[in-house]
Design an enzyme around this catalytic site. Sequence first.
Site, mmCIF file in Angstrom:
data_model
loop_
_atom_site.group_PDB
_atom_site.id
_atom_site.type_symbol
_atom_site.label_atom_id
_atom_site.label_comp_id
_atom_site.label_asym_id
_atom_site.label_seq_id
_atom_site.Cartn_x
_atom_site.Cartn_y
_atom_site.Cartn_z
ATOM 1 N N GLU A 57 -3.447 -0.157 -3.544
ATOM 2 C CA GLU A 57 -4.176 -1.286 -2.987
ATOM 3 C C GLU A 57 -5.031 -0.888 -1.835
ATOM 4 O OE1 GLU A 57 -1.152 -0.178 -2.523
ATOM 5 O OE2 GLU A 57 -0.517 -0.648 -0.415
ATOM 6 N N HIS A 96 7.748 2.347 -7.188
ATOM 7 C CA HIS A 96 8.150 1.371 -6.836
ATOM 8 C C HIS A 96 9.592 1.059 -7.821
ATOM 9 C CE1 HIS A 96 4.791 -0.198 -4.229
ATOM 10 N NE2 HIS A 96 5.990 -0.542 -3.476
ATOM 11 N N ASP A 112 4.301 -4.648 -2.083
ATOM 12 C CA ASP A 112 3.257 -4.223 -0.700
ATOM 13 C C ASP A 112 1.933 -4.244 -0.724
ATOM 14 O OD1 ASP A 112 2.507 -2.353 -2.553
ATOM 15 O OD2 ASP A 112 2.949 -0.717 -1.461
ATOM 16 N N GLU A 133 10.653 -6.744 -1.210
ATOM 17 C CA GLU A 133 10.918 -5.415 -1.501
ATOM 18 C C GLU A 133 12.048 -4.729 -0.622
ATOM 19 O OE1 GLU A 133 7.205 -2.986 -1.299
ATOM 20 O OE2 GLU A 133 8.512 -0.992 -1.294
#
Lengths: 255, 255, 255, 255, 255, 255
Positions: free
Chosen positions: B120, B141, B150, B240
């Site tokens: 990202e 992840h 995230d 998360e």
Amino acid sequence: MKLAGYQDRFENARLTRSKSGVLEVALHTNGEILVFNGHTHEQFVDLFHEIGSDTENRVVILTGTGSAFMETICPEGFDFFTPRGYDKIYREGKKILMNILDIEVPMIAAINGPVRLHSEYILLCDIVLATPTTVFQDKPHLESGLVPGDGVNILWPEIIGSVRGRYFLLTRQELPSETAKDWGIVNEILPAGKLLPRAREIAEQLATLPPLTTHYTRVALTQKLRRIIDEGVGYGLALEGISAADVARANRKDP
Amino acid sequence: MKLAGYQDRFENARLTRSKSGVLEVALHTNGEILVFNGHTHEQFVDLFHEIGSDTENRVVILTGTGSAFMETICPEGFDFFTPRGYDKIYREGKKILMNILDIEVPMIAAINGPVRLHSEYILLCDIVLATPTTVFQDKPHLESGLVPGDGVNILWPEIIGSVRGRYFLLTRQELPSETAKDWGIVNEILPAGKLLPRAREIAEQLATLPPLTTHYTRVALTQKLRRIIDEGVGYGLALEGISAADVARANRKDP
Amino acid sequence: MKLAGYQDRFENARLTRSKSGVLEVALHTNGEILVFNGHTHEQFVDLFHEIGSDTENRVVILTGTGSAFMETICPEGFDFFTPRGYDKIYREGKKILMNILDIEVPMIAAINGPVRLHSEYILLCDIVLATPTTVFQDKPHLESGLVPGDGVNILWPEIIGSVRGRYFLLTRQELPSETAKDWGIVNEILPAGKLLPRAREIAEQLATLPPLTTHYTRVALTQKLRRIIDEGVGYGLALEGISAADVARANRKDP
Amino acid sequence: MKLAGYQDRFENARLTRSKSGVLEVALHTNGEILVFNGHTHEQFVDLFHEIGSDTENRVVILTGTGSAFMETICPEGFDFFTPRGYDKIYREGKKILMNILDIEVPMIAAINGPVRLHSEYILLCDIVLATPTTVFQDKPHLESGLVPGDGVNILWPEIIGSVRGRYFLLTRQELPSETAKDWGIVNEILPAGKLLPRAREIAEQLATLPPLTTHYTRVALTQKLRRIIDEGVGYGLALEGISAADVARANRKDP
Amino acid sequence: MKLAGYQDRFENARLTRSKSGVLEVALHTNGEILVFNGHTHEQFVDLFHEIGSDTENRVVILTGTGSAFMETICPEGFDFFTPRGYDKIYREGKKILMNILDIEVPMIAAINGPVRLHSEYILLCDIVLATPTTVFQDKPHLESGLVPGDGVNILWPEIIGSVRGRYFLLTRQELPSETAKDWGIVNEILPAGKLLPRAREIAEQLATLPPLTTHYTRVALTQKLRRIIDEGVGYGLALEGISAADVARANRKDP
Amino acid sequence: MKLAGYQDRFENARLTRSKSGVLEVALHTNGEILVFNGHTHEQFVDLFHEIGSDTENRVVILTGTGSAFMETICPEGFDFFTPRGYDKIYREGKKILMNILDIEVPMIAAINGPVRLHSEYILLCDIVLATPTTVFQDKPHLESGLVPGDGVNILWPEIIGSVRGRYFLLTRQELPSETAKDWGIVNEILPAGKLLPRAREIAEQLATLPPLTTHYTRVALTQKLRRIIDEGVGYGLALEGISAADVARANRKDP
């Protein structure tokens, strides 16, 4: 207002309408390629407003004249460099895009060649046909040191993807028609001679639908565009205006 | 703060700036490929904050070191599994992305190899150049049983399309650079040796524009990204975190 | 509710679930290709609601039966043409989409052939697999003179791009599976015989993740879709309803 | 357009402008209390458009005539009960509110008595002065069995609070001016004879500010209203239209 | 950073912290009433950033010094009238508000007297206590011919209601503390001598809650404020900047 | 489903319906004041779902039993302190509010006494009547050290104003019915004996309107509430869950 009331009012747009209500809008300067200037900017606010107000327009085709759709800009009639001069551009810039979206019938862009400015007019159309000579670019903004804030900043990242759109504007990238088709801003590429016939074919087909259907379909398909334009164009233009004031100031000092 | 004040403060980022204000940020671990851990996470909050606060930075190039951009994560310095430990990750995770967006000058990512986490960061850059060895994946992840919350959850579907983006994350798909270019997250693919030269070429060109112009263009081009990041990353990270607590609990019981 | 409580309740959906919680939903009419009508519309509200309420469903596969996913619509059970009749369609249309989004586990669409209506069900799935014979089209709306307002107006432009999406709907374009893959609405094309095996393979892999992880990942990945559906589908359906009333009126006068 | 070009064009609005640019707009029917009908609805689209397009208007005062601002509606010129007849109302209803917001100078409402319909025009003004005889109510919608969907559904809950606003509309509550002041929709209550003098006093003060300042202040203060109106009024009006069709149908069957 | 690292860095803010983590921030100029100028504007960006970055701050009290909270502005250190000079104000103005919102613990404003500028700092606090001498006004903007675009344009209409908020700003209305309490921007009015004791009492009570609870409660309560500030302040400030440029230009010509 | 199918299914809600379709929902525990616990939380998801799905409900009255509306919470049936236990609360919490909003007919709250938890159910009603003994408070959240994240964080600031709403939650303020009326969350205060008669009077009046009209009016009046609930409640509940995990952990260590 009826077509007769506004048909001959626009120096830079030739308007013709078929029996079924397909309005063809050909932008031009003295019958040749359009040269964009401050007067066309002002005129187009009104042009799109009248088209949108006339419920007898059932489908709209937007096209250019000669070998380009819009390629050159000329400073005549613009005052980019004083706050009040720029205010006129800010007002008109906001209205042009909302007025295009207020044309609540299907819009077909028939792109007859390069588009190097105001490509956002085209991205607000529902169907985009182009010739092989068509090229997209956002040229004058950064060339003159101005923020590309008039809507291209919103629509390009929205439609071709955020990373592609930002690169396109920052590097003044040229997009040939094939790439434009791959990236989803052109639906069909047609030889110059077939461009308008194909646009008319699609338009006439749409004009056979019930009027409320085409009207509400345009509304249902452009709701998101209205929101992002209404939210973002004023701000983008304000930033562009400050950058223009800065350029002006730098120029005043230059010599 | 002036560059001198923060240039040597970051163990995992080498900062150099050209005369015209092009700041190059090379992430690394001891001069080699970056190994991401809890300390880099904390450090990057501050790194991007300082870069964004220094108005002498005119364009930013973000790159990695060695044969990968970011490939491995190491648990050191992270406490994913207690509420207060995770809270630190949540705080930092939110700030990193907003701090990148607070860098209000054009950002160029020069991707020197695989990106298997924190992709990202790259999607928030305006221009993305990559080598043929570059591969994108969101690996750790789901591998660790954590929600990819995230920011990748927001940016990938936004930029490559909703269905593509969800598939990419759920299947831990590997995207080679060519596919990444086709899907609009890479603008140019360049041999390793030409990556930084090309990034610098574009950067120096942008640095010739008036400073308000580059500044406001970045603002005008990232308004939407700010909104979707600000709205969605906190929630994603909170989910998360709960998934991390659940994994921790399952592990406690396992034996 | 436990699966046993709703498994046999839906005339047009065969439900089976693997040990690990992968629910397979095969739409059909008497064991053959589904024929969509007013009764299936009503039934699907409930179908998706039950699936979403049962926390033992860990992953959902949505598929069709026979040589098409959904190709024909039959007027039985629909009253499109009176306000109260249409109100039922409006209520159900809104609920179906929100109920699909309330299925908060990964959803895999396994498209076994043409989809000529309600393609929006598929676009709400996270992973889309299709056979070579799959074709996408939005056929019945404009064919019957109705606004395509049931969600396709929002999801197609969102996922394949605004200009592509509007063209697709306005021209009733047929998208073969290859184009659909190029445009990001199909992730994999598989021979008919491998379609369900591959869907199950992905599903079983996802089902090995901790349940909170898959649950929250779906939430984190669909937040934006929820918002655009919730904001836009009611309005789209209302406009579709008015267009239906207009068509009805025109028909009453016709002879 | 200059004032002279539109000053005498509106049968139901008397327009006068002070030297400093304060435009006074007095709604009326033959010089008496305005009777709202289909013709005024159509006319007001244009009225507000012209006011907004004339940059010589520096501040606008909106008032009524006689003992009420707007109290009665008359069916003349309206066709609420066919889809195409209602479509005209839908188009005009959307445009009127956006055209008021396109008047980008401070607007002062000087309410000379009861407002029982179209109170949303007033809520879009920046300053609201009222006489002791002023009463607010949304009367005709539910009285005629129609959804109050023309903007009152959005603006009343927004401005007086969600619970108060919903009660106000559902119970056709009458709000005397004192309550209206307590609830924040009236700023000052003035005896009838002082209403316009006070409005002019405030207006003339505002007109001494630089023109860009008043212009941009209006923009900065109404950004949110633009968004909620643009997002919500089309949908509200569509729902109102379907309710009208239902009422029409019920009436056809009644005898 | 630990408190010791920034406690003495701010010339215009005295910082003290109780054992339980209640940070008291008293704005001042040489120990007397704060005089706002360009240096405080710059300083406050950093001040709020440091406060927000220090996780040992459990609750924050914001107060003034002497007989007013903030009453006078002095041009020193501001360059409102060139594009680059204004750019600094634009950058800082955006950051101050986001930095206040990045203080993710409960904030209590203890208003010790008149607030005639930057009242938006207070509206971002969660609890507002005031003395009977407190008065709210937005004075300098329109007094100097500038658009009130720094956040007051968004927060006042949001919190006291759209019509009240627009009137407040346009007429430079003075709100005594009692009215402010009636309108919901002051929670308690207290004699000067009890102001800080009461603020501390509430703060200490909040500081007994678990740290994640106060942290996340602030987040949950300010999500909407973040969005409207992030969306609207940049635009408001850009418009204010153009109005400043216009004022400057008018002044240049005046003699 | 018809009323008969669900009328007797809810242990904590007595349902009765008038001939005209006014459904009365009285919450209770064994015919006395409702005691809220994990079982009622689960049950209310379903309760509101069934009410919303039955189109024969024309207006809904929500009330309590005995001397309070909802005052005490009991831990039975709740598992706040493990991730999976909390997940159930998160799922149900989100659904309850959306299910209330899915009741697309006017809702009247008839508050028979103190409301110390889940006041958000009431704020989603369109009309709120209360007895003089009614008091509003959000008590259990902060009392137990939990984030008030179940929707009260969104609705209170929205409806009574941002500063008032944040103070109300952070200080566990008690709002007597008179203040509640002043602040716009109660429309009428009535002696206990007149509470239900008045609710029924309003309800029966609304039930005389055409069904599409009441249905669409509820939709038009709650569009914004849907959006803010859908956007914000999941996040608020996730944060509340993390705070619960932290409390649990602290407790585990306590002894």
